[in-house]
Write an enzyme that holds these catalytic residues in place. Sequence first.
Site, PDB file in Angstrom:
ATOM      1  N   ASN A  86      34.821  82.836 -74.650  1.00  8.18           N
ATOM      2  CA  ASN A  86      36.224  82.578 -74.362  1.00  8.18           C
ATOM      3  C   ASN A  86      36.902  82.174 -75.665  1.00  8.18           C
ATOM      4  O   ASN A  86      36.708  81.061 -76.134  1.00  8.18           O
ATOM      5  CB  ASN A  86      36.311  81.450 -73.313  1.00  8.18           C
ATOM      6  N   LYS A  99      40.008  81.671 -76.190  1.00  7.85           N
ATOM      7  CA  LYS A  99      41.202  80.841 -75.983  1.00  7.85           C
ATOM      8  C   LYS A  99      42.344  81.364 -76.864  1.00  7.85           C
ATOM      9  O   LYS A  99      42.421  82.566 -77.081  1.00  7.85           O
ATOM     10  CB  LYS A  99      40.866  79.371 -76.249  1.00  7.85           C
ATOM     11  N   HIS A 123      40.563  78.440 -65.465  1.00  7.69           N
ATOM     12  CA  HIS A 123      39.982  77.591 -66.514  1.00  7.69           C
ATOM     13  C   HIS A 123      40.702  76.239 -66.493  1.00  7.69           C
ATOM     14  O   HIS A 123      41.893  76.173 -66.186  1.00  7.69           O
ATOM     15  CB  HIS A 123      40.145  78.270 -67.885  1.00  7.69           C
ATOM     16  N   GLU A 132      41.900  74.509 -68.706  1.00  6.30           N
ATOM     17  CA  GLU A 132      43.105  74.446 -69.543  1.00  6.30           C
ATOM     18  C   GLU A 132      44.290  75.112 -68.844  1.00  6.30           C
ATOM     19  O   GLU A 132      45.440  74.712 -69.051  1.00  6.30           O
ATOM     20  CB  GLU A 132      42.802  75.080 -70.920  1.00  6.30           C
ATOM     21  N   GLU A 165      32.264  74.011 -65.700  1.00  5.15           N
ATOM     22  CA  GLU A 165      32.543  73.426 -67.014  1.00  5.15           C
ATOM     23  C   GLU A 165      33.026  71.990 -66.849  1.00  5.15           C
ATOM     24  O   GLU A 165      34.186  71.754 -66.492  1.00  5.15           O
ATOM     25  CB  GLU A 165      33.632  74.234 -67.726  1.00  5.15           C
ATOM     26  N   GLY A 216      34.615  71.404 -75.747  1.00  9.04           N
ATOM     27  CA  GLY A 216      35.086  71.175 -77.109  1.00  9.04           C
ATOM     28  C   GLY A 216      34.758  69.818 -77.696  1.00  9.04           C
ATOM     29  O   GLY A 216      35.317  69.423 -78.721  1.00  9.04           O
ATOM     30  N   SER A 264      30.588  73.044 -74.740  1.00  8.67           N
ATOM     31  CA  SER A 264      29.831  72.741 -75.964  1.00  8.67           C
ATOM     32  C   SER A 264      28.472  73.429 -76.032  1.00  8.67           C
ATOM     33  O   SER A 264      27.509  72.837 -76.527  1.00  8.67           O
ATOM     34  CB  SER A 264      29.691  71.220 -76.138  1.00  8.67           C
TER      35      SER A 264
HETATM   36  P1  PGA Z   1      33.554  75.015 -75.714  1.00  7.41           P
HETATM   37  O1  PGA Z   1      34.555  75.614 -74.592  1.00  7.41           O
HETATM   38  O2  PGA Z   1      32.333  75.902 -75.743  1.00  7.41           O
HETATM   39  O3  PGA Z   1      34.337  75.099 -77.005  1.00  7.41           O
HETATM   40  O4  PGA Z   1      33.223  73.627 -75.331  1.00  7.41           O
HETATM   41  C1  PGA Z   1      34.063  76.103 -73.377  1.00  7.41           C
HETATM   42  C2  PGA Z   1      35.205  76.593 -72.525  1.00  7.41           C
HETATM   43  O5  PGA Z   1      36.242  75.930 -72.407  1.00  7.41           O
HETATM   44  O6  PGA Z   1      35.086  77.689 -71.919  1.00  7.41           O
END
Ligand code: PGA
Length: 245
Positions: A8, A10, A93, A95, A163, A169, A208
Amino acid sequence: MRPMIAGNWKMNGLLAQLVEIETIAVACAASPPQADCLICPPATLLALAARLAAGRIAIGAQTCDAGISGAYTGDISANMCRNAGASAVILGHSERRRFHGETNEQVSTKVRAAWAAGLLAIVCIGETERQRVEGRTRTVLDDQMDGSLPDGLTAQTTVVAHEPLWSIGTGLTPEPAEIEAVHARIRQALVARFGDEGLSVNILYGGSVTPDNARDILQLANVDGALVGGASLDAIAFEAILRSA
Ligand code: PGA
């Protein structure tokens, strides 16, 4: 079940970064991985990424609108994503839920639109740190699954990505036992609602995931792949995760 490693990107990725997709596509063609490989770049790169991937890896979108077409300035339909070469779309997601106020009901409507367009829907669910500490993880995830997953779900059309929000992140990941417990619960809920079909739905872990922890996480029960954010931007790191599956 065949695992899936999904990247992803983003809101990252200019034309110059398409080389990362090409690198992974070439590597996968030369030595096919044990997992399905999907990269979800921003919408601006979908068509070019799909052309570069040329079927060697799959390309997906990061969201889509529930509508088909019309006066919805700025929105992109599932059909448009499909037409640009996407075969999947990430929906719900955290976000999108957080910064765009997406509700379970809206996510569910988008999932139906994705199905109708022939896209695989990757539906994200996840608990906050606070909900986790208060012991509410199970209720929160149950609620998100109840609301975001439409009736008629099949393992061919839908993937669930768990998640934990506090893990995205941050470099923090849950202990293996916690991931297994939560994923066992997700599996149980899928089977309770969708019967045997629920046994074959891929459940991805996200938050992560790096080349350093991927192998340990991917071998856990009911972890059928990973949704990778930051580490998916770099072809070398992403390929290492892909080869850990
Ligand atoms: P990350 O993000 O691997 O940077 O923690 C995962 C995600 O939000 O899909």
